[in-house]
Design a protein around this motif. Structure first.
Motif, PDB file in Angstrom:
ATOM      1  N   LEU A  49     -29.383  39.493  54.479  1.00  0.00           N
ATOM      2  CA  LEU A  49     -28.118  40.028  53.997  1.00  0.00           C
ATOM      3  C   LEU A  49     -27.134  40.219  55.150  1.00  0.00           C
ATOM      4  O   LEU A  49     -25.933  39.950  55.003  1.00  0.00           O
ATOM      5  CB  LEU A  49     -28.341  41.342  53.261  1.00  0.00           C
ATOM      6  CG  LEU A  49     -29.046  41.214  51.910  1.00  0.00           C
ATOM      7  CD1 LEU A  49     -29.313  42.597  51.318  1.00  0.00           C
ATOM      8  CD2 LEU A  49     -28.239  40.372  50.961  1.00  0.00           C
ATOM      9  N   GLY A  50     -27.622  40.653  56.293  1.00  0.00           N
ATOM     10  CA  GLY A  50     -26.765  40.790  57.474  1.00  0.00           C
ATOM     11  C   GLY A  50     -26.209  39.449  57.910  1.00  0.00           C
ATOM     12  O   GLY A  50     -25.022  39.327  58.240  1.00  0.00           O
ATOM     13  N   LEU A  51     -27.053  38.428  57.919  1.00  0.00           N
ATOM     14  CA  LEU A  51     -26.604  37.083  58.283  1.00  0.00           C
ATOM     15  C   LEU A  51     -25.589  36.570  57.269  1.00  0.00           C
ATOM     16  O   LEU A  51     -24.611  35.921  57.638  1.00  0.00           O
ATOM     17  CB  LEU A  51     -27.801  36.138  58.365  1.00  0.00           C
ATOM     18  CG  LEU A  51     -27.499  34.709  58.792  1.00  0.00           C
ATOM     19  CD1 LEU A  51     -26.872  34.673  60.169  1.00  0.00           C
ATOM     20  CD2 LEU A  51     -28.769  33.884  58.759  1.00  0.00           C
ATOM     21  N   LEU A  52     -25.804  36.861  55.990  1.00  0.00           N
ATOM     22  CA  LEU A  52     -24.854  36.461  54.958  1.00  0.00           C
ATOM     23  C   LEU A  52     -23.487  37.086  55.211  1.00  0.00           C
ATOM     24  O   LEU A  52     -22.459  36.402  55.117  1.00  0.00           O
ATOM     25  CB  LEU A  52     -25.371  36.879  53.579  1.00  0.00           C
ATOM     26  CG  LEU A  52     -24.431  36.612  52.405  1.00  0.00           C
ATOM     27  CD1 LEU A  52     -24.270  35.119  52.188  1.00  0.00           C
ATOM     28  CD2 LEU A  52     -24.962  37.295  51.168  1.00  0.00           C
ATOM     29  N   VAL A  53     -23.453  38.361  55.571  1.00  0.00           N
ATOM     30  CA  VAL A  53     -22.187  39.038  55.847  1.00  0.00           C
ATOM     31  C   VAL A  53     -21.496  38.405  57.047  1.00  0.00           C
ATOM     32  O   VAL A  53     -20.283  38.165  57.030  1.00  0.00           O
ATOM     33  CB  VAL A  53     -22.425  40.552  56.064  1.00  0.00           C
ATOM     34  CG1 VAL A  53     -21.192  41.232  56.626  1.00  0.00           C
ATOM     35  CG2 VAL A  53     -22.865  41.207  54.779  1.00  0.00           C
ATOM     36  N   VAL A  54     -22.247  38.097  58.097  1.00  0.00           N
ATOM     37  CA  VAL A  54     -21.669  37.478  59.293  1.00  0.00           C
ATOM     38  C   VAL A  54     -21.109  36.098  58.961  1.00  0.00           C
ATOM     39  O   VAL A  54     -19.993  35.754  59.383  1.00  0.00           O
ATOM     40  CB  VAL A  54     -22.723  37.393  60.417  1.00  0.00           C
ATOM     41  CG1 VAL A  54     -22.243  36.523  61.559  1.00  0.00           C
ATOM     42  CG2 VAL A  54     -23.062  38.782  60.931  1.00  0.00           C
ATOM     43  N   LEU A  55     -21.829  35.298  58.210  1.00  0.00           N
ATOM     44  CA  LEU A  55     -21.353  33.957  57.865  1.00  0.00           C
ATOM     45  C   LEU A  55     -20.106  34.013  56.982  1.00  0.00           C
ATOM     46  O   LEU A  55     -19.165  33.235  57.180  1.00  0.00           O
ATOM     47  CB  LEU A  55     -22.464  33.170  57.166  1.00  0.00           C
ATOM     48  CG  LEU A  55     -23.610  32.720  58.061  1.00  0.00           C
ATOM     49  CD1 LEU A  55     -24.693  32.055  57.220  1.00  0.00           C
ATOM     50  CD2 LEU A  55     -23.128  31.783  59.135  1.00  0.00           C
ATOM     51  N   ILE A  56     -20.092  34.909  56.026  1.00  0.00           N
ATOM     52  CA  ILE A  56     -18.912  35.053  55.173  1.00  0.00           C
ATOM     53  C   ILE A  56     -17.717  35.506  56.012  1.00  0.00           C
ATOM     54  O   ILE A  56     -16.595  35.016  55.817  1.00  0.00           O
ATOM     55  CB  ILE A  56     -19.190  36.015  54.006  1.00  0.00           C
ATOM     56  CG1 ILE A  56     -20.146  35.351  53.018  1.00  0.00           C
ATOM     57  CG2 ILE A  56     -17.903  36.439  53.305  1.00  0.00           C
ATOM     58  CD1 ILE A  56     -20.611  36.252  51.902  1.00  0.00           C
TER      59      ILE A  56
END
Length: 66
Positions: A18-25
């Motif tokens: 989820l953290g990686l998803l936030v960074v990519l978005i």
């Protein structure tokens, strides 16, 4: 159907994903915003292309000869 609790490893992995998803978005949003700003300026920004243009010389007007 038997319900089982996720292990600690799965919980941590889900948090990292989820953290990686936030960074990519966030990265995609920044790239999109920069693109929108560049398109809206209509080419007013000139890139550095190692070519001397008349606009780069101070005091010289368009069409003036030296």
């Amino acid at each position: 159907m038997v319900m089982h609790r996720d292990s600690e490893m799965h919980v941590r992995r889900r948090g990292r994903n989820l953290g990686l998803l936030v960074v990519l978005i966030g990265f995609i949003a920044v790239v999109f915003a920069v693109t929108v700003v560049k398109v809206r300026t209509g080419g007013l920004q000139e890139g550095f292309d190692h070519v001397l243009r008349p606009q780069m010389i101070e005091g010289q007007t368009e069409g003036a000869s030296q």
